[in-house]
Design a protein around this motif. Sequence first.
Motif, PDB file in Angstrom:
ATOM      1  N   ASP A 187      -1.938   0.237  19.972  1.00 26.70           N
ATOM      2  CA  ASP A 187      -2.152   1.656  19.736  1.00 26.70           C
ATOM      3  C   ASP A 187      -2.591   1.842  18.282  1.00 26.70           C
ATOM      4  O   ASP A 187      -2.988   0.906  17.607  1.00 26.70           O
ATOM      5  CB  ASP A 187      -0.893   2.462  20.081  1.00 26.70           C
ATOM      6  N   THR A 188      -2.491   3.037  17.770  1.00 30.86           N
ATOM      7  CA  THR A 188      -3.043   3.329  16.445  1.00 30.86           C
ATOM      8  C   THR A 188      -2.244   2.700  15.308  1.00 30.86           C
ATOM      9  O   THR A 188      -2.645   2.802  14.148  1.00 30.86           O
ATOM     10  CB  THR A 188      -3.104   4.846  16.229  1.00 30.86           C
ATOM     11  N   ARG A 189      -1.141   2.020  15.625  1.00 28.39           N
ATOM     12  CA  ARG A 189      -0.299   1.445  14.568  1.00 28.39           C
ATOM     13  C   ARG A 189      -0.007  -0.034  14.754  1.00 28.39           C
ATOM     14  O   ARG A 189       0.787  -0.598  14.006  1.00 28.39           O
ATOM     15  CB  ARG A 189       1.029   2.216  14.477  1.00 28.39           C
ATOM     16  N   ASP A 211      -8.490   4.200  12.288  1.00 34.19           N
ATOM     17  CA  ASP A 211      -9.701   4.922  11.895  1.00 34.19           C
ATOM     18  C   ASP A 211     -10.122   4.623  10.461  1.00 34.19           C
ATOM     19  O   ASP A 211     -11.143   5.146  10.005  1.00 34.19           O
ATOM     20  CB  ASP A 211      -9.498   6.430  12.066  1.00 34.19           C
ATOM     21  N   GLU A 255       2.263   3.973   9.866  1.00 31.06           N
ATOM     22  CA  GLU A 255       1.221   4.996   9.871  1.00 31.06           C
ATOM     23  C   GLU A 255       0.004   4.510  10.651  1.00 31.06           C
ATOM     24  O   GLU A 255      -0.213   3.309  10.824  1.00 31.06           O
ATOM     25  CB  GLU A 255       0.815   5.350   8.436  1.00 31.06           C
ATOM     26  N   ASP A 256      -0.802   5.481  11.119  1.00 32.44           N
ATOM     27  CA  ASP A 256      -2.032   5.155  11.831  1.00 32.44           C
ATOM     28  C   ASP A 256      -3.041   4.547  10.859  1.00 32.44           C
ATOM     29  O   ASP A 256      -3.178   4.999   9.729  1.00 32.44           O
ATOM     30  CB  ASP A 256      -2.635   6.411  12.456  1.00 32.44           C
TER      31      ASP A 256
END
Length: 572
Positions: free
Chosen positions: A205-207, A259, A255-256
């Motif tokens: 996922d984003t992390r 991106d 944290e993400d």
Amino acid sequence: IEKGLVISFPEEIPNRVPHQILLEGVVDLDGNLLRDTLVNVLRNEAQWGDLVFNEVMADPDPAVDYKEEYLELFKRSDYPLNMEGWQLQVNERSYLLNNSNVEPGDFILIRGITLPNDGAILSLVSKEGTLVHATSYEIPWNGPDWKKEGGWSLESPDADQVCRVSANWGYTNDPGGGTPGRENSNHSIRVDVEAPVLLYAGLGDTRDIFLHYSEPLHFPQDLKAAIRLDPGGAVPDSVLLIDPLREILQLHFPEDFLDWPKYQLAVPGFGDCMGNVSDDLVFMAGAVSQALYASVLINEIMYDPEEGFPEYVELFLPGDKILDLQDLAIYLVEEGDSADHPIALSTHSRLIKPGQYLVLTESAPHLMDSYELELSGQWVEVEGLPGLNNSSGSIYLCDRAGNVVDYARYSDEMHMELLDDPRGISLERISVKRKGNEPDNWHSAASIVGYATPGRENSQSLMENDSDLLLDVAPEVFSPDNDGYNDLLEITLATGGNDWVIGLIITDLQGNRIRVLANNHLAGPSVSYSWDGEGQNGAMQPMGFYVIHARGYRPSTGEQWIRRRAIGLVYR
């Protein structure tokens, strides 16, 4: 309990560390005093490597001596155990094992199970939930075909190589087809000195970042604080080894970051389960881009290899974008057929970085052994990859929606006309700026590189820095005295094109032949040779002046050239 004493301690009792408990002043309900007693205590719970998978009979048909599937475990540690409540897992299927006591050196046979013929992941878990051992097996690429038909077990040569079982399986040499309950026929002492190698990274996922390594790992949790994600210096919240094979390290950050245009991950060195420690790692990555047309290129095709060598398709990532291999699929199409059976290149996230070469093949060990390649994440085993037609065909590289990313045709007619037989010679892409479906953008790999360049720059590729100077030498005076300074003479021929057949010899000033460096070598736009001062007979040549004679012939056009250059050989 009715007759006994339960003693609780504020801390966990270490496993397999001998302790003594002194009992003083203990009385029963009638007031009888127990004399002071010293009790030896040893907590004995199974741990990693106590038992290991030692033999697999996955395909007993046609039977030699053994008609049923079985697994053999070997008890390698010095502590006796009871296997009550233990579980065996074969891929996603679980089996509850019988209550049995095992002693050091015992062989334990497990029957009545189903083992996939083409391979599986195996794991053994104690009743406390401890992973005792895990490995995988598959049909060995280098095994004899008649054993691949069935009836022969796979054996591990050295039970003490706990981390390397998956890599060491080999067919039994026992005439009965297996050695259940006794020492393996291929038993030998092996030494594991190889540290884990990072093969590639993937995203969750984003992390989450997943680091895929070459073998089972041992990661001490006190190293977690040394992991850094920059910019910002973030430390992961958690670091997990993914069961059962423990070859994947999952890093979860607070944290993400997916991106972020660019980021850098620093990981300290750590060991495998045998204590071999990897180097510190710095991994550069960034936001993943969509696979667009020409963002990944088909760069080399080995469609008709020599007997015993594997087929492969090489990809190259130009530009400056990061892509994910799980977003790509490939079609291998014979002449006259349609592209309707895409093969996914990865079942999970696998990042591809700019400038990277990836080689798609059916068996990575087969590829590495055949071409003497080092262990690397460049070699991609693609499940279900069909064979390439041996005379001609088409290859489509697509995204997951079926949009074409690159397309290439291949055929025997695209090889150099001078070749009598193209078998064992790959087709290399000449220019990344031209389309892959242009026949004249492909050429036979050069002889000087062994007619194949999997995982590296093509021998026939056009380079922007090709020199206009046809024959170049450096240095013009060299000293082959092994002092590390100008020990070799480097000779570069910049032909500027393909189809050139090269001859290169060295003579003395009287014209006597000293050394032949190239005799009808197939060369690309630029090719280099080196001379170490030895003659054709292996003897070092005396100090003096020598002449380099280079000639080139292009059969397709009839062009030819001859160049000469004088050089000096000295001893300091």
